[in-house]
Motif scaffolding. Sequence first.
Motif, PDB file in Angstrom:
ATOM      1  N   TYR A   1      -4.921   9.180  -0.014  1.00 39.01           N
ATOM      2  CA  TYR A   1      -4.297   8.400   0.909  1.00 39.01           C
ATOM      3  C   TYR A   1      -2.994   9.892   1.538  1.00 39.01           C
ATOM      4  O   TYR A   1      -3.157  10.739   1.207  1.00 39.01           O
ATOM      5  CB  TYR A   1      -3.302   8.848  -0.755  1.00 39.01           C
TER       6      TYR A   1
ATOM      7  N   CYS B   1       0.510  -1.330  -0.072  1.00 41.79           N
ATOM      8  CA  CYS B   1       0.159  -0.373  -0.085  1.00 41.79           C
ATOM      9  C   CYS B   1       0.961   1.780  -0.037  1.00 41.79           C
ATOM     10  O   CYS B   1       0.885   2.569  -0.122  1.00 41.79           O
ATOM     11  CB  CYS B   1      -0.475   0.042   1.248  1.00 41.79           C
TER      12      CYS B   1
ATOM     13  N   TRP C   1      -8.348  -1.081   2.802  1.00 37.89           N
ATOM     14  CA  TRP C   1      -7.140  -0.609   2.416  1.00 37.89           C
ATOM     15  C   TRP C   1      -5.810  -1.170   1.471  1.00 37.89           C
ATOM     16  O   TRP C   1      -5.988  -2.970   2.144  1.00 37.89           O
ATOM     17  CB  TRP C   1      -6.991   0.162   3.633  1.00 37.89           C
ATOM     18  N   PRO C   2      -5.196  -1.086   0.724  1.00 42.50           N
ATOM     19  CA  PRO C   2      -5.175  -0.193  -0.059  1.00 42.50           C
ATOM     20  C   PRO C   2      -6.643  -0.004  -0.749  1.00 42.50           C
ATOM     21  O   PRO C   2      -7.537  -0.925  -1.277  1.00 42.50           O
ATOM     22  CB  PRO C   2      -4.006  -0.298  -1.064  1.00 42.50           C
TER      23      PRO C   2
END
Length: 144
Positions: A116, A85, A109-110
Motif C-alpha cells: 500500500y 480502497c 486495485w485495491p
Amino acid sequence: MASPNEVKKYLAHWFQLGKHVLINQGKTRILPEQIFTGDHYSQEFEDCWQQIIAHPHSDAYIEGTDQTIADLLSTEWEMISCARCTMPVPIRYVGLPAAICPCHDLENWPNDELPYPNCPVDNQVHLARIRYQLLNRFEAEKSK
Ligand SMILES: [Zn+2]
C-alpha cells in the motif's frame, strides 16, 4: 480545507500507483520517478509540487478526476479515505462527496498483494512506538 500537506500526501499516494498529474490542458503529464528520499519527499517530488502549484488558477489535476489541485486547496474541500480502497480522496466540505475515487479505473486495485502506498516514515517516532509497545508487553507479563 485540505492543507497543502494533505494535498501533497494525496498526490504522493496516487503517484505511487502510477497516476499522472495533468497540466496545460492535459498537454503536460507529471509523474516523479522518485517520491521519497529517506524519511521525506524527494527533491524531484518537491519540484513537481512547485510546478503543480505554480499557477494558482491552473488546471492541474490527477488523471481520472474532476477536481483541480487548486480546488482541493480551496476552502471547499477536505481529504477522506476512499470507502473502497482507503486511499486519500477529496470530499466537498459542504457535504457532496467527489463522484469518484481515482481508483475507479485501476483494474488491479485495491490489491492485497501490492504494498500500500505509504508516507515518509519518521524512523525516530516509529522506533519510539515499537519501544513503547514492547515495554507495555513486558509490564503486562511482569504483572501476571
Ligand atoms: Zn479508492
